[in-house]
Motif scaffolding. Structure first.
Motif, PDB file in Angstrom:
ATOM      1  N   ILE A  19      -3.097 -19.778  47.263  1.00  0.00           N
ATOM      2  CA  ILE A  19      -3.689 -18.489  46.902  1.00  0.00           C
ATOM      3  C   ILE A  19      -4.308 -17.825  48.123  1.00  0.00           C
ATOM      4  O   ILE A  19      -5.014 -18.466  48.904  1.00  0.00           O
ATOM      5  CB  ILE A  19      -4.778 -18.696  45.819  1.00  0.00           C
ATOM      6  CG1 ILE A  19      -4.171 -19.422  44.608  1.00  0.00           C
ATOM      7  CG2 ILE A  19      -5.402 -17.387  45.405  1.00  0.00           C
ATOM      8  CD1 ILE A  19      -5.207 -19.966  43.642  1.00  0.00           C
ATOM      9  N   TRP A  64      -3.949 -26.681  41.491  1.00  0.00           N
ATOM     10  CA  TRP A  64      -2.730 -27.241  40.893  1.00  0.00           C
ATOM     11  C   TRP A  64      -2.981 -27.589  39.428  1.00  0.00           C
ATOM     12  O   TRP A  64      -4.094 -27.908  39.027  1.00  0.00           O
ATOM     13  CB  TRP A  64      -2.229 -28.450  41.674  1.00  0.00           C
ATOM     14  CG  TRP A  64      -2.983 -29.730  41.462  1.00  0.00           C
ATOM     15  CD1 TRP A  64      -4.099 -30.149  42.122  1.00  0.00           C
ATOM     16  CD2 TRP A  64      -2.658 -30.759  40.509  1.00  0.00           C
ATOM     17  NE1 TRP A  64      -4.498 -31.369  41.650  1.00  0.00           N
ATOM     18  CE2 TRP A  64      -3.635 -31.778  40.660  1.00  0.00           C
ATOM     19  CE3 TRP A  64      -1.649 -30.914  39.558  1.00  0.00           C
ATOM     20  CZ2 TRP A  64      -3.637 -32.933  39.894  1.00  0.00           C
ATOM     21  CZ3 TRP A  64      -1.641 -32.062  38.780  1.00  0.00           C
ATOM     22  CH2 TRP A  64      -2.617 -33.056  38.960  1.00  0.00           C
ATOM     23  N   LEU A 101      -0.521 -23.827  43.289  1.00  0.00           N
ATOM     24  CA  LEU A 101      -0.627 -22.430  43.682  1.00  0.00           C
ATOM     25  C   LEU A 101      -1.363 -22.341  45.013  1.00  0.00           C
ATOM     26  O   LEU A 101      -2.500 -22.810  45.138  1.00  0.00           O
ATOM     27  CB  LEU A 101      -1.406 -21.628  42.627  1.00  0.00           C
ATOM     28  CG  LEU A 101      -0.770 -21.489  41.239  1.00  0.00           C
ATOM     29  CD1 LEU A 101      -1.649 -20.601  40.370  1.00  0.00           C
ATOM     30  CD2 LEU A 101       0.633 -20.921  41.336  1.00  0.00           C
ATOM     31  N   LYS A 112      -6.473 -22.972  46.840  1.00  0.00           N
ATOM     32  CA  LYS A 112      -5.351 -23.563  46.104  1.00  0.00           C
ATOM     33  C   LYS A 112      -5.845 -24.094  44.763  1.00  0.00           C
ATOM     34  O   LYS A 112      -7.035 -24.322  44.554  1.00  0.00           O
ATOM     35  CB  LYS A 112      -4.703 -24.683  46.907  1.00  0.00           C
ATOM     36  CG  LYS A 112      -5.640 -25.844  47.210  1.00  0.00           C
ATOM     37  CD  LYS A 112      -4.970 -26.903  48.066  1.00  0.00           C
ATOM     38  CE  LYS A 112      -5.946 -28.050  48.355  1.00  0.00           C
ATOM     39  NZ  LYS A 112      -5.311 -29.115  49.181  1.00  0.00           N
ATOM     40  N   TYR A 146       8.209 -17.815  46.582  1.00  0.00           N
ATOM     41  CA  TYR A 146       8.708 -19.138  46.211  1.00  0.00           C
ATOM     42  C   TYR A 146       9.500 -19.746  47.370  1.00  0.00           C
ATOM     43  O   TYR A 146      10.143 -19.030  48.143  1.00  0.00           O
ATOM     44  CB  TYR A 146       9.665 -19.045  45.026  1.00  0.00           C
ATOM     45  CG  TYR A 146       9.096 -18.488  43.757  1.00  0.00           C
ATOM     46  CD1 TYR A 146       8.718 -19.328  42.714  1.00  0.00           C
ATOM     47  CD2 TYR A 146       8.972 -17.114  43.570  1.00  0.00           C
ATOM     48  CE1 TYR A 146       8.220 -18.819  41.529  1.00  0.00           C
ATOM     49  CE2 TYR A 146       8.471 -16.591  42.391  1.00  0.00           C
ATOM     50  CZ  TYR A 146       8.099 -17.451  41.376  1.00  0.00           C
ATOM     51  OH  TYR A 146       7.609 -16.925  40.203  1.00  0.00           O
ATOM     52  N   MET A 190       5.756 -14.217  37.410  1.00  0.00           N
ATOM     53  CA  MET A 190       5.790 -15.550  38.017  1.00  0.00           C
ATOM     54  C   MET A 190       6.436 -16.512  37.031  1.00  0.00           C
ATOM     55  O   MET A 190       6.078 -16.537  35.860  1.00  0.00           O
ATOM     56  CB  MET A 190       4.381 -16.047  38.367  1.00  0.00           C
ATOM     57  CG  MET A 190       4.373 -17.485  38.904  1.00  0.00           C
ATOM     58  SD  MET A 190       2.721 -18.234  39.036  1.00  0.00           S
ATOM     59  CE  MET A 190       2.098 -17.359  40.453  1.00  0.00           C
ATOM     60  N   ILE A 211       7.230 -20.584  36.272  1.00  0.00           N
ATOM     61  CA  ILE A 211       6.866 -21.949  36.616  1.00  0.00           C
ATOM     62  C   ILE A 211       7.561 -22.889  35.642  1.00  0.00           C
ATOM     63  O   ILE A 211       7.891 -22.507  34.517  1.00  0.00           O
ATOM     64  CB  ILE A 211       5.340 -22.192  36.580  1.00  0.00           C
ATOM     65  CG1 ILE A 211       4.783 -21.961  35.175  1.00  0.00           C
ATOM     66  CG2 ILE A 211       4.621 -21.321  37.594  1.00  0.00           C
ATOM     67  CD1 ILE A 211       3.317 -22.335  35.032  1.00  0.00           C
ATOM     68  N   VAL A 258       4.224 -12.752  44.493  1.00  0.00           N
ATOM     69  CA  VAL A 258       4.503 -14.184  44.447  1.00  0.00           C
ATOM     70  C   VAL A 258       5.632 -14.513  45.411  1.00  0.00           C
ATOM     71  O   VAL A 258       6.607 -13.770  45.523  1.00  0.00           O
ATOM     72  CB  VAL A 258       4.893 -14.617  43.013  1.00  0.00           C
ATOM     73  CG1 VAL A 258       5.027 -16.138  42.931  1.00  0.00           C
ATOM     74  CG2 VAL A 258       3.877 -14.120  41.994  1.00  0.00           C
ATOM     75  N   ILE A 267       4.028 -22.773  44.994  1.00  0.00           N
ATOM     76  CA  ILE A 267       4.242 -21.332  44.835  1.00  0.00           C
ATOM     77  C   ILE A 267       3.059 -20.608  45.472  1.00  0.00           C
ATOM     78  O   ILE A 267       1.912 -21.024  45.281  1.00  0.00           O
ATOM     79  CB  ILE A 267       4.362 -20.941  43.347  1.00  0.00           C
ATOM     80  CG1 ILE A 267       5.531 -21.687  42.703  1.00  0.00           C
ATOM     81  CG2 ILE A 267       4.546 -19.442  43.189  1.00  0.00           C
ATOM     82  CD1 ILE A 267       5.627 -21.486  41.190  1.00  0.00           C
ATOM     83  N   GLU A 268       3.344 -19.565  46.204  1.00  0.00           N
ATOM     84  CA  GLU A 268       2.276 -18.787  46.832  1.00  0.00           C
ATOM     85  C   GLU A 268       2.037 -17.508  46.028  1.00  0.00           C
ATOM     86  O   GLU A 268       2.988 -16.818  45.642  1.00  0.00           O
ATOM     87  CB  GLU A 268       2.657 -18.417  48.268  1.00  0.00           C
ATOM     88  CG  GLU A 268       1.557 -17.661  48.991  1.00  0.00           C
ATOM     89  CD  GLU A 268       1.966 -17.277  50.404  1.00  0.00           C
ATOM     90  OE1 GLU A 268       1.219 -17.595  51.345  1.00  0.00           O
ATOM     91  OE2 GLU A 268       3.033 -16.652  50.591  1.00  0.00           O
ATOM     92  N   ILE A 269       0.757 -17.213  45.757  1.00  0.00           N
ATOM     93  CA  ILE A 269       0.406 -15.973  45.082  1.00  0.00           C
ATOM     94  C   ILE A 269      -0.626 -15.239  45.926  1.00  0.00           C
ATOM     95  O   ILE A 269      -1.595 -15.833  46.398  1.00  0.00           O
ATOM     96  CB  ILE A 269      -0.119 -16.240  43.637  1.00  0.00           C
ATOM     97  CG1 ILE A 269      -0.476 -14.911  42.972  1.00  0.00           C
ATOM     98  CG2 ILE A 269      -1.280 -17.212  43.625  1.00  0.00           C
ATOM     99  CD1 ILE A 269      -0.725 -15.031  41.474  1.00  0.00           C
TER     100      ILE A 269
END
Length: 366
Positions: free
Chosen positions: A238, A267, A236, A265, A183, A226, A228, A181, A170-172
């Motif tokens: 970031i 996790w 993530l 990033k 996906y 978001m 998850i 965010v 997932i990108e934030i």
């Protein structure tokens, strides 16, 4: 609490004035300004100073313990991730070691003035060096600190290691003063590329999604919350658009800076869903949140995002309900290369999309 702090401050001030006064009297005696007929005045001053120091230390210990217990409810909440609980465990182990050493050393420092105060019938012993003591108070702290450092390093390496291959990516992205965010879609489950030069707020492409990458076609975005999955690794990705931000999820013990021009990033695995936490805390209004912990401007305080931890099947159902960015912004089909347009048009509800789908099906049959 404020009243107690005020009383302690006043007590400290009074003690400070008394100590200064006694010190001045002793200095006058040493300089010969004031004759001392016997040692009674010096003995009395030493007795009071030593007793005062010990009383101060006892009150300090009581105050430290009381303040710790009183503030305990305001510490970080219970961790909702395995790495968070492990991090907490080693943090409290470190604090316990440091606290024990602190109390032992300071208790001795405050006890010695009382135990070894001036006595005219006792002579000081000249004791310049002891190899055994030097070895003991060098080796033992070194071993303890090495143990703390290496166990911490082991945990750190595991937390910062590469995410498992099956992690949900997932990108934030942070910007003044909100989180957004992105996906991967359910069709390919892969995030498409982005390019900062493609960011266009006016057109709606605030992520700078690169539509020359077919993996971008089914990606979808969300700027209000978001989601998850529970029990599955989440990676993530970031980044920041303007200034330095920081992704902070207190319950997950997740904190990673979002740096402009330098993607980062983190996790983790969330092993308690939102509903689990509501039941555990007996609070139906509980919600996880993502906050920014780098001061990023005047509205930094309001830079929050709702985090929802779903059961795995609920998360997959939620993903299927989301519409791809391309479906909501069909104008970006023009950014797609001609040889990929047929694939992109699947996500756009137009007559051209239907023609493209039929054409591709014919090609597959042939």
């Amino acid at each position: 609490m404020t009243l107690i702090i005020g009383i302690l401050a006043l007590l400290f001030l009074v003690l400070t004035v008394l100590v200064i006064g006694k010190t001045q009297d002793l200095l006058k005696s040493v300089k010969g300004v004031k004759e001392v007929e016997d040692d009674s005045e010096v003995d009395g001053a030493n007795d009071w100073n030593a007793l005062g120091l010990m009383v101060f230390w006892v009150l300090s210990v009581v105050g430290v313990v009381w303040s710790f217990l009183d503030a305990k409810k305001d510490f970080l909440p219970e961790a909702s991730s395995p790495h968070g609980r492990e991090t907490d465990y080693w943090f409290w182990v470190s604090m316990a070691v440091i606290t024990v050493a602190f109390f032992i050393v300071n208790t001795l420092l405050f006890y010695f003035p009382l135990r070894y105060k001036y006595n005219k019938n006792r002579k000081a012993t000249f004791y310049p060096h002891n190899n055994k003591l030097e070895v003991i108070w060098t080796v033992i702290p070194a071993l303890v600190m090495a143990g703390l450092v290496f166990t911490g390093l082991r945990v750190w390496n595991r937390v910062m290691d590469d995410a498992p291959e099956d992690a949900e990516v997932i990108e934030i992205m942070g910007r003044q003063f909100a989180w957004a965010v992105r996906y991967p879609g359910v069709d390919d489950n892969e995030l498409g590329n982005y390019d900062y030069r493609l960011m266009d707020d006016a057109a709606g492409n605030n992520f700078g999604i690169d539509f020359t990458d077919p993996n971008s076609f089914d990606d979808f975005t969300n700027g209000t919350e978001m989601h998850i999955p529970k029990g599955k690794p989440v990676l993530l990705k970031i980044r920041a658009r303007d200034v330095l931000h920081s992704v902070f999820i207190p319950h997950m013990r997740v904190k990673m800076d979002a740096v402009p021009g330098m993607p980062t990033k983190f996790w983790f695995v969330a092993d308690k869903s939102t509903e689990d936490m509501r039941a555990e805390l007996n609070n139906p209004d509980f919600n996880y949140e993502i906050a920014c912990t780098e001061i990023c401007g005047r509205s930094h305080f309001g830079m929050k995002l709702l985090l929802v931890v779903d059961e795995p099947e609920e998360y997959e159902a939620w993903k299927k309900e989301q519409q791809p960015f391309l479906s909501l912004n069909p104008g970006f089909v023009e950014k797609v290369p001609d040889n990929l347009k047929a694939r992109a048009l699947k996500y756009v509800e137009t007559e051209d999309a239907e023609v493209a789908m039929v054409t591709e099906e014919v090609e597959v049959v042939e």
